[in-house]
Write an enzyme that holds these catalytic residues in place. Structure first.
Site, PDB file in Angstrom:
ATOM      1  N   SER A  31       0.853  -1.187   0.000  1.00 54.34           N
ATOM      2  CA  SER A  31       0.000   0.000   0.000  1.00 54.34           C
ATOM      3  C   SER A  31       0.887   1.235   0.000  1.00 54.34           C
ATOM      4  O   SER A  31       2.047   1.191   0.425  1.00 54.34           O
ATOM      5  CB  SER A  31      -0.898   0.011   1.241  1.00 54.34           C
ATOM      6  OG  SER A  31      -1.568   1.241   1.379  1.00 54.34           O
ATOM      7  N   TYR A  64      -2.375  -0.530  10.247  1.00 56.45           N
ATOM      8  CA  TYR A  64      -2.428  -0.870   8.824  1.00 56.45           C
ATOM      9  C   TYR A  64      -1.117  -0.489   8.133  1.00 56.45           C
ATOM     10  O   TYR A  64      -0.538  -1.290   7.384  1.00 56.45           O
ATOM     11  CB  TYR A  64      -3.606  -0.144   8.179  1.00 56.45           C
ATOM     12  CG  TYR A  64      -3.778  -0.446   6.709  1.00 56.45           C
ATOM     13  CD1 TYR A  64      -4.382  -1.634   6.294  1.00 56.45           C
ATOM     14  CD2 TYR A  64      -3.342   0.444   5.733  1.00 56.45           C
ATOM     15  CE1 TYR A  64      -4.550  -1.921   4.943  1.00 56.45           C
ATOM     16  CE2 TYR A  64      -3.495   0.166   4.378  1.00 56.45           C
ATOM     17  CZ  TYR A  64      -4.104  -1.013   3.999  1.00 56.45           C
ATOM     18  OH  TYR A  64      -4.261  -1.293   2.659  1.00 56.45           O
TER      19      TYR A  64
END
Length: 598
Positions: free
Chosen positions: A468, A481
């Site tokens: 990501s 995350y």
């Protein structure tokens, strides 16, 4: 006498033109016949791994080219290896092993050079059902390729000529008198197996055989009897009268990919395949060659219903037409988190390229839906598998099942992931465990288990880990995350370094803001259920307004595998953040202090 590496082969002798050819046969003689022709300085044993795989579906025939292996040599050698005489040999073999049906021809290196002659001369028309070529051009096509570039030179064309001229250094040496014979019967013949192992990564085994020095010395006449004559006066009628599958190893040290730029005008029915490998693919990539040859033979062997001569199920509703079909058609690919979003889009992109797709997800219904869509989208085959990537034992069982039923995967896409937002001090240990179990440990399990299978197989592969932009973009709202994705990014970089020597590429893809359902299911730490649902809806709406489609991420995944890229930011904001993380990390740290408004 049994054939080395092929203990079940049936051997016979066929006389033609004053010589005897040693021919080996495997498989059921009532099935379609596949004839494998070896190159220089090989013997038929170079095909043993491929032949074993093909024999499960076909009648497979291998023969030692005249002067090689256990076939006798012409006397004198000069003039005894012309393409015309080699065509006589092929027809003698074809008539003996398959008198009533055309054969499917497969050639590597000089076997491919011969194959181009066989498939373009009039006297073989009707005897060849298909031709698969690898690492060997038509000398006639090569001659025209050279003429076009010398008669109308441009900087690009001159560069192509010089590039191929440098790759062809060995051809000049083989035209010298006596020297090649002395080298092969002396030190080169002794050291050649070790050279292949070190440079080409050819595994040890039944190849090469003890006849190598003699085969190579005699085989020099293949070059002397044909190359200069054909390159000077190439045939103008060298059009293929059978469908051709061209398999191009992208790392071939002897042949440029540009040699095949003009091939479409000579081959009306051409299928291109590209393989990340070096020259000796029959020894280094037998699994992939077996799959591609099988698919091509069955495509051109079946009747009007397309059922295929060996009874193999033709599952795709339409042929692969994707832009990467030449790279992935027939190759086994596994995508985790394939039920929706980026995982589903990636599975469908590989399907459009003709891959054999395993769609894995803990959502059984979603995975089945993706597999069905893959079949309709061009996949050679597709299967759904249910797995929780955070469960190590479940992943091990999945890998065992996939390897046993579908084969070791060539491409693994570790895509499964979950979202978690909220301040660090509000994130519980249980929250941390959930996000790390899926986002990090799921990737670790996939890399270790499936990557281990790739390494053990020894035929290369590629691992794609979906990270990501959060991996390098700090945020006070995404500590858990971002940490999981940063770990995935660094894991990918470490694995890339470790596995490069095994021809296994590793890529970290960092999508950015993409319109998928991960936002609707993301967890928000430190808030009650009602507030969490409100934030999920608002985040999903924002991502929807951005509306960057997962299909663009999927395209980036396939492109990254083809190019063997290391880190791939996808969206414009992901690329901008990646650039800033390298040139101005302090600016990103300042942005990270801003409290998001949710």
């Amino acid at each position: 006498m049994s054939v080395r590496g092929l203990p079940t082969a049936r051997e016979r002798r066929i006389s033609t033109g004053g010589i005897e050819l040693c021919v080996a046969e495997l498989g059921d003689p009532t099935r379609p016949t596949v004839v494998l022709v070896h190159g220089y300085p090989d013997s038929k044993e170079v095909w043993s791994e491929v032949a074993t795989r093909l024999a499960e579906s076909f009648h497979v025939v291998l023969y030692d080219v005249r002067g090689h292996g256990r076939s006798t040599a012409p006397v004198p050698l000069r003039g005894g290896f012309t393409l015309e005489k080699l065509t006589d040999d092929f027809l003698a073999v074809a008539d003996a092993v398959s008198p009533d049906r055309p054969v499917h021809l497969v050639g590597h290196d000089w076997g491919s050079v011969q194959g181009w002659e066989f498939v373009t001369v009039g006297r073989t028309e009707g005897r060849i059902a298909s031709f698969t070529s690898m690492s060997g051009p038509s000398l006639d096509h090569f001659g025209h390729w050279i003429k076009r570039r010398t008669m109308r030179p441009t900087p690009r064309r001159v560069g192509q000529l010089l590039g191929q001229g440098a790759k062809s250094w060995y051809v000049y040496l083989l035209h010298t008198p006596v020297l090649p014979e002395l080298a092969w019967r002396g030190p080169l013949g002794r050291y050649w197996p070790g050279i292949l192992q070190r440079v080409e990564k050819v595994p040890q085994g039944d190849y090469p055989t003890a006849s190598l020095p003699q085969d190579a010395a005699r085989g020099a006449w293949l070059y002397r009897d044909n190359v200069r004559a054909r390159l000077r006066r190439p045939r103008v009628d060298a059009h293929a009268h059978a469908p051709v599958q061209l398999i191009t190893p992208t790392g071939d040290a002897f042949l440029s990919e540009r040699l095949y730029d003009d091939l479409d005008e000579w081959v009306p029915r051409l299928t291109r395949r590209s393989l990340a490998a070096k020259h000796w693919v029959p020894r280094t990539r037998p699994d992939q060659l077996g799959t591609w040859i099988t698919d091509f033979v069955e495509t051109h062997e079946g009747g009007a219903d397309g059922s295929g001569g060996s009874g193999r199920r033709q599952t795709g509703a339409r042929p692969a037409t994707g832009p990467y079909a030449e790279h992935f058609a027939g190759r086994p690919v596994l995508v985790t988190g394939a039920a929706s979003g980026i995982g589903r889009a990636t599975a469908l992109a590989f399907a459009a390229a003709g891959a054999r797709v395993v769609a894995a997800d803990r959502d059984a219904v979603g995975a089945a839906g993706t597999a069905e869509a893959c079949l309709l989208g061009g996949a050679l085959d597709a299967w759904a598998e249910v797995v929780d990537v955070s469960d190590e034992q479940a992943m091990e069982k999945l890998a065992e099942k996939v390897a046993a039923e579908y084969g070791v995967v060539d491409v693994l896409v570790n895509n499964a992931g979950i979202g978690l937002s909220g301040p660090f001090l509000d994130t519980s240990s249980e929250d941390w465990k959930k996000v790390l179990d899926v986002n990090l440990w799921g990737v670790i399990h996939g890399c270790r288990i499936f990557g281990g299978q790739m390494a053990e197989r020894g035929q290369g592969g590629h691992i794609v880990n979906i990270a990501s932009a959060a991996a390098y973009l700090p945020s006070r709202a995404l500590p858990a995350y971002s940490t999981s994705k940063a770990a995935v990014l660094m894991l990918s970089e470490c694995l890339r370094a470790e596995l490069a020597g095994r021809d296994i590429g590793v890529t970290a893809v960092c999508p950015g803001i993409v319109n998928t359902n991960i936002t609707a299911t993301a967890r928000f730490a430190g808030v009650d259920e009602m507030e969490e649902k409100r934030r999920q809806k608002k985040t999903a709406r924002l991502y929807g307004l951005r509306n960057y489609p997962p299909e663009k991420v999927a395209d980036a995944v396939l492109r990254a595998v083809v190019r063997n890229q290391a880190v791939v930011p996808v969206t414009p904001e992901a690329r901008a953040a990646h650039l800033l993380s390298r040139v101005s990390p302090g600016l990103l740290r300042a942005f990270a202090r801003i409290r998001p408004r949710l």
